[in-house]
Motif scaffolding. Structure first.
Motif, PDB file in Angstrom:
ATOM      1  N   GLY A 113       0.817  -1.206   0.000  1.00  0.00           N
ATOM      2  CA  GLY A 113       0.000   0.000   0.000  1.00  0.00           C
ATOM      3  C   GLY A 113       0.851   1.256   0.000  1.00  0.00           C
ATOM      4  O   GLY A 113       0.535   2.237  -0.678  1.00  0.00           O
ATOM      5  N   MET A 114       1.952   1.232   0.742  1.00  0.00           N
ATOM      6  CA  MET A 114       2.868   2.368   0.752  1.00  0.00           C
ATOM      7  C   MET A 114       3.451   2.590  -0.643  1.00  0.00           C
ATOM      8  O   MET A 114       3.579   3.734  -1.107  1.00  0.00           O
ATOM      9  CB  MET A 114       3.993   2.122   1.758  1.00  0.00           C
ATOM     10  N   MET A 115       3.781   1.502  -1.342  1.00  0.00           N
ATOM     11  CA  MET A 115       4.345   1.633  -2.682  1.00  0.00           C
ATOM     12  C   MET A 115       3.345   2.269  -3.641  1.00  0.00           C
ATOM     13  O   MET A 115       3.693   3.127  -4.455  1.00  0.00           O
ATOM     14  CB  MET A 115       4.761   0.254  -3.201  1.00  0.00           C
ATOM     15  N   ILE A 116       2.094   1.849  -3.556  1.00  0.00           N
ATOM     16  CA  ILE A 116       1.076   2.400  -4.451  1.00  0.00           C
ATOM     17  C   ILE A 116       0.766   3.852  -4.097  1.00  0.00           C
ATOM     18  O   ILE A 116       0.701   4.720  -4.958  1.00  0.00           O
ATOM     19  CB  ILE A 116      -0.201   1.536  -4.408  1.00  0.00           C
ATOM     20  N   ARG A 117       0.600   4.133  -2.794  1.00  0.00           N
ATOM     21  CA  ARG A 117       0.216   5.493  -2.393  1.00  0.00           C
ATOM     22  C   ARG A 117       1.284   6.506  -2.748  1.00  0.00           C
ATOM     23  O   ARG A 117       0.983   7.655  -3.068  1.00  0.00           O
ATOM     24  CB  ARG A 117      -0.058   5.530  -0.886  1.00  0.00           C
ATOM     25  N   HIS A 118       2.560   6.088  -2.682  1.00  0.00           N
ATOM     26  CA  HIS A 118       3.646   7.047  -2.895  1.00  0.00           C
ATOM     27  C   HIS A 118       4.357   6.844  -4.221  1.00  0.00           C
ATOM     28  O   HIS A 118       5.432   7.386  -4.430  1.00  0.00           O
ATOM     29  CB  HIS A 118       4.661   6.945  -1.745  1.00  0.00           C
ATOM     30  N   GLY A 119       3.736   6.063  -5.115  1.00  0.00           N
ATOM     31  CA  GLY A 119       4.396   5.756  -6.376  1.00  0.00           C
ATOM     32  C   GLY A 119       4.735   6.977  -7.209  1.00  0.00           C
ATOM     33  O   GLY A 119       5.711   6.980  -7.942  1.00  0.00           O
ATOM     34  N   GLY A 120       3.922   8.028  -7.112  1.00  0.00           N
ATOM     35  CA  GLY A 120       4.181   9.215  -7.911  1.00  0.00           C
ATOM     36  C   GLY A 120       4.678  10.385  -7.086  1.00  0.00           C
ATOM     37  O   GLY A 120       4.818  11.485  -7.592  1.00  0.00           O
ATOM     38  N   GLY A 121       4.940  10.163  -5.816  1.00  0.00           N
ATOM     39  CA  GLY A 121       5.375  11.252  -4.955  1.00  0.00           C
ATOM     40  C   GLY A 121       6.751  11.004  -4.387  1.00  0.00           C
ATOM     41  O   GLY A 121       7.630  10.474  -5.058  1.00  0.00           O
ATOM     42  N   PRO A 122       6.981  11.395  -3.131  1.00  0.00           N
ATOM     43  CA  PRO A 122       8.291  11.206  -2.523  1.00  0.00           C
ATOM     44  C   PRO A 122       8.712   9.740  -2.538  1.00  0.00           C
ATOM     45  O   PRO A 122       7.931   8.858  -2.233  1.00  0.00           O
ATOM     46  CB  PRO A 122       8.082  11.713  -1.079  1.00  0.00           C
TER      47      PRO A 122
END
Length: 431
Positions: free
Chosen positions: A183-192
């Motif tokens: 979930g962390m990978m998906i949530r932050h895939g386009g951000g930091p």
């Protein structure tokens, strides 16, 4: 009968369209159409600051995907160390996870793929079908009586995570940790990138410990239902086995690449079926009489029309070469735009039309050549099970809210929705 979805305006004139904005992410296809016509091999600066070539025509894309002068190994990137750190999966370099199939070339790639193929067999995937169906039904059970759901977070996301964890042999009590890391990978895939890197590090540490434990406890002969991770440890080629680091890297990439592509296949596929009611009705009628043919061709068409992987992973020129008449210098990064190639009118008749019965459909959604996606059969299995069960159990599934309120996750390689809110007639409790 086919359906054509409305798209945004096609850019005009000689000025290249603006890429990688939120508006572009919502519907990138008009911009890709412009590039195919006016600048089929186009140099651009990515949001990360890295400069790369985008390849958008089908013929050029197919050539580039199979061209061994384009290396998968980031060591060939001509950029400085800071630029090299902006390619690939965040944190994989520091976590010592670089030795997987997406980052290496022959002969190492040939050896590792042969070893992994001994464990990740079509027979193993086919035998896993009942478990995929069981997981699919359990997840739909969890929201079917509510009358509404977010199909990304309640269905498309957990299904492939639990499936790949089961297949690898991650104990049930540890699988929620994997769900959190993914979930962390998906949530932050386009951000930091820091959040992703921390999750990668945690996953790496866990996999190393699990592989060490499984290797120590490995029985002399495999059980009929032996998990994939034990199969990776056991696999050998002329007496040569995967090292623990190679096994960890392979398990990691199966998790990382395998889950998000399937999340997006289910999410994008369901979304497009909701946007194309005639196509969706055809599929429901086919499923109602027990036919599978339209489901199988339909999943392939959804992969072509709005697939889960927008750009193929990084490649780097090992020598000066030419693609589509454009010179590429040694060390230059090259990104093949699968989403553009799969809408190329030179290859596909009426490419912007969704036709679930399309037969001539050699799409590039899972790549081409020696780097063709090893997990494609599993993703297809999960996608078919998910879509067929959703449409059968929730026949009046419909989008909740306005289509314009939907948002796509930022990122470079993958294409997927942040959320997909839906409504339906609640299932009645079984009597």
């Amino acid at each position: 009968m086919t359906s054509t979805a409305p798209t945004g305006p096609t850019p005009t004139g000689t000025t290249p369209p603006e890429l990688f904005t939120w508006e572009f992410a919502t519907d990138p296809y008009p911009a890709y159409a412009w590039l195919r016509e006016h600048a089929p091999v186009h140099r651009t600066t990515l949001p990360s600051g890295v400069e790369a070539w985008l390849v958008t025509r089908y013929a050029d894309a197919k050539q580039a995907l199979a061209d061994q002068r384009l290396s998968k190994n980031p060591v060939h990137h001509a950029g400085d160390e800071r630029a090299k750190g902006r390619t690939g999966i965040p944190g994989e370099r520091k976590a010592d996870l670089m030795t997987h199939l997406l980052n290496i070339d022959p002969p190492d790639h040939t050896r590792l793929r042969r070893l992994v193929s001994k464990a990740f067999t079509p027979r193993r995937v086919a035998a896993f079908a009942p478990r995929v169906q069981e997981l699919t039904d359990q997840l739909i059970d969890s929201f079917a009586r509510k009358g509404s759901a977010d199909l990304i977070h309640e269905f498309a996301f957990p299904l492939p995570i639990y499936a790949i964890c089961d297949l690898l042999g991650v104990p049930a009590e540890d699988q929620d940790d994997f769900r959190d890391w993914a979930g962390m990978m998906i949530r932050h895939g386009g951000g930091p990138r820091g959040g992703v890197a921390r999750s990668v590090k945690k996953m790496r540490g866990y996999l190393a410990e699990l592989i060490h434990r499984k290797r120590a406890e490995l029985p002399e002969h495999p059980a009929p239902d032996e998990d994939l991770l034990s199969g990776l440890i056991r696999a050998s080629d002329h007496g040569e086995h995967l090292t623990e680091n190679e096994a960890a890297a392979m398990a990691f990439i199966l998790l990382f690449a395998g889950f998000e592509t399937t999340v997006n296949l289910i999410g994008n596929g369901t979304y497009q079926l909701l946007r194309h009611p005639e196509q969706r009705a055809r599929l429901q009628e086919s499923l109602a009489v027990g036919e599978r043919g339209l489901l199988e061709t339909g999943v392939e068409e959804l992969l072509r029309y709005d697939g889960p992987v927008e750009l193929a992973t990084w490649r780097f020129a090992t020598q000066d070469l030419t693609i589509g008449g454009q010179g590429i210098a040694v060390g230059d990064p090259v990104l093949v735009v699968l989403a553009a190639a799969d809408r190329d009118p030179e290859r596909f008749e009426q490419p912007d039309t969704l036709d679930l019965s399309r037969r001539d459909n050699q799409h590039l959604g899972y790549g081409h050549g020696i780097h063709y996606c090893l997990g494609a059969p599993l993703a297809r299995l999960e996608g078919q099970a998910a879509l067929a069960t959703l449409l059968t159990r929730l026949p009046d599934l419909r989008l909740a809210g306005e289509e314009g309120d939907l948002r796509w996750r930022g990122g470079l390689i993958m294409r997927g929705l942040r959320a997909l809110p839906v409504e339906f007639t609640p299932e009645r409790p079984a009597s």
